[in-house]
Design a protein around this motif. Structure first.
Motif, mmCIF file in Angstrom:
data_model
loop_
_atom_site.group_PDB
_atom_site.id
_atom_site.type_symbol
_atom_site.label_atom_id
_atom_site.label_comp_id
_atom_site.label_asym_id
_atom_site.label_seq_id
_atom_site.Cartn_x
_atom_site.Cartn_y
_atom_site.Cartn_z
ATOM 1 N N UNK A 46 55.263 -13.261 -11.856
ATOM 2 C CA UNK A 46 55.383 -14.378 -10.926
ATOM 3 C C UNK A 46 54.001 -14.692 -10.373
ATOM 4 N N UNK A 47 53.610 -15.951 -10.473
ATOM 5 C CA UNK A 47 52.322 -16.346 -9.918
ATOM 6 C C UNK A 47 52.492 -16.623 -8.434
ATOM 7 N N UNK A 48 51.379 -16.654 -7.726
ATOM 8 C CA UNK A 48 51.404 -16.964 -6.295
ATOM 9 C C UNK A 48 52.005 -18.361 -6.089
ATOM 10 N N UNK A 49 51.663 -19.303 -6.952
ATOM 11 C CA UNK A 49 52.191 -20.669 -6.835
ATOM 12 C C UNK A 49 53.713 -20.674 -7.036
ATOM 13 N N UNK A 50 54.186 -19.905 -8.017
ATOM 14 C CA UNK A 50 55.636 -19.832 -8.256
ATOM 15 C C UNK A 50 56.353 -19.210 -7.062
ATOM 16 N N UNK A 51 55.753 -18.156 -6.489
ATOM 17 C CA UNK A 51 56.350 -17.522 -5.317
ATOM 18 C C UNK A 51 56.431 -18.519 -4.157
ATOM 19 N N UNK A 52 55.345 -19.248 -3.936
ATOM 20 C CA UNK A 52 55.344 -20.254 -2.868
ATOM 21 C C UNK A 52 56.412 -21.309 -3.106
ATOM 22 N N UNK A 53 56.570 -21.718 -4.360
ATOM 23 C CA UNK A 53 57.592 -22.714 -4.694
ATOM 24 C C UNK A 53 58.992 -22.151 -4.445
ATOM 25 N N UNK A 54 59.203 -20.893 -4.807
ATOM 26 C CA UNK A 54 60.509 -20.257 -4.564
ATOM 27 C C UNK A 54 60.808 -20.162 -3.073
ATOM 28 N N UNK A 55 59.779 -19.924 -2.272
ATOM 29 C CA UNK A 55 59.974 -19.808 -0.829
ATOM 30 C C UNK A 55 60.230 -21.157 -0.167
ATOM 31 N N UNK A 56 59.520 -22.187 -0.602
ATOM 32 C CA UNK A 56 59.663 -23.491 0.037
ATOM 33 C C UNK A 56 60.879 -24.262 -0.456
ATOM 34 N N UNK A 57 61.184 -24.129 -1.733
ATOM 35 C CA UNK A 57 62.329 -24.854 -2.296
ATOM 36 C C UNK A 57 63.121 -23.892 -3.191
ATOM 37 N N UNK A 58 63.889 -22.976 -2.563
ATOM 38 C CA UNK A 58 64.579 -21.953 -3.357
ATOM 39 C C UNK A 58 65.639 -22.553 -4.284
ATOM 40 N N UNK A 59 65.682 -22.075 -5.533
ATOM 41 C CA UNK A 59 66.739 -22.521 -6.442
ATOM 42 C C UNK A 59 68.090 -21.971 -5.984
ATOM 43 N N UNK A 60 69.159 -22.461 -6.578
ATOM 44 C CA UNK A 60 70.508 -22.066 -6.164
ATOM 45 C C UNK A 60 70.715 -20.557 -6.264
ATOM 46 N N UNK A 61 70.216 -19.907 -7.322
ATOM 47 C CA UNK A 61 70.433 -18.463 -7.473
ATOM 48 C C UNK A 61 69.808 -17.687 -6.312
ATOM 49 N N UNK A 62 68.653 -18.159 -5.836
ATOM 50 C CA UNK A 62 67.989 -17.471 -4.731
ATOM 51 C C UNK A 62 68.730 -17.723 -3.415
ATOM 52 N N UNK A 63 69.177 -18.951 -3.199
ATOM 53 C CA UNK A 63 69.959 -19.249 -1.989
ATOM 54 C C UNK A 63 71.243 -18.426 -1.975
ATOM 55 N N UNK A 64 71.884 -18.305 -3.138
ATOM 56 C CA UNK A 64 73.130 -17.538 -3.253
ATOM 57 C C UNK A 64 72.894 -16.054 -2.963
ATOM 58 N N UNK A 65 71.818 -15.495 -3.503
ATOM 59 C CA UNK A 65 71.488 -14.085 -3.262
ATOM 60 C C UNK A 65 71.205 -13.832 -1.780
#
Length: 137
Positions: free
Chosen positions: A35-54
Motif C-alpha cells: 500500500x502506498x502512502x497515497x493509497x492509504x490517504x485515499x482509503x482514509x478520506x474516501x473509504x470503499x464499501x468493504x472498509x466502511x463495512x469492516x
C-alpha cells in the motif's frame, strides 16, 4: 541534478493497523499487495464499501475491541480474549457485563486517573521550576 522521490509503501499489516481494521478480514488484493502512502490517504478520506463495512461490523482488531470495551489489550488477554471480535460480539459483552469486564474497566479507569495525576504533578513542578528561575551555581 534531478532528485527522484521514491514512493513510500507499507506492508498490508501496517496499512490495516493505520486503518484500524483486522487484516485477515480485508480483501485478498489488499492483503497480498503493498500500500502506498497515497493509497492509504485515499482509503482514509474516501473509504470503499468493504472498509466502511469492516469498521462498522468488524471483526475488529484487539486495540479497537479494547477501546470499544473501555479496557486495555492486556485486560482482554487476561480475560482470554485473543481473537478479533465483531461489533455484535462487543455489544453482547457490554450488555452481559461479565465480572472480568467490570474489573478491567475499573483498572483502566484507575490507570487513566493516575496518568492525569502524574501529568498534573509534572506540570506543577515545571511551573515551580520556572518561577524559581535557573539553578544557581
Amino acid at each position: 541534478m534531478k532528485s527522484h522521490q521514491t514512493t513510500q509503501t507499507m506492508k498490508p499489516a501496517t496499512a490495516a493497523k493505520k486503518l484500524g481494521v483486522y487484516l485477515e478480514a480485508t480483501p485478498a488484493e489488499f492483503q497480498e499487495g503493498v500500500v502506498t502512502r497515497a493509497e492509504l490517504n485515499a482509503l482514509q478520506t474516501d473509504p470503499p464499501e468493504w472498509l466502511r463495512e469492516l469498521r462498522r461490523n468488524g471483526p475488529h482488531p484487539r486495540p479497537v475491541v479494547a477501546a470499544k470495551l473501555g479496557t486495555s489489550i492486556s485486560g482482554l488477554a487476561r480475560a482470554g480474549i485473543t481473537e478479533a471480535l465483531t461489533t455484535e460480539q462487543i455489544e453482547a459483552l457490554k450488555e452481559e457485563r461479565p465480572e472480568w469486564l467490570e474489573k478491567e474497566r475499573a483498572t483502566q479507569a484507575e490507570v487513566r486517573k493516575e496518568a492525569v495525576r502524574i501529568k498534573e504533578k509534572k506540570a506543577e513542578k515545571a511551573e515551580r521550576d520556572a518561577q524559581s528561575g535557573p539553578p544557581r551555581s
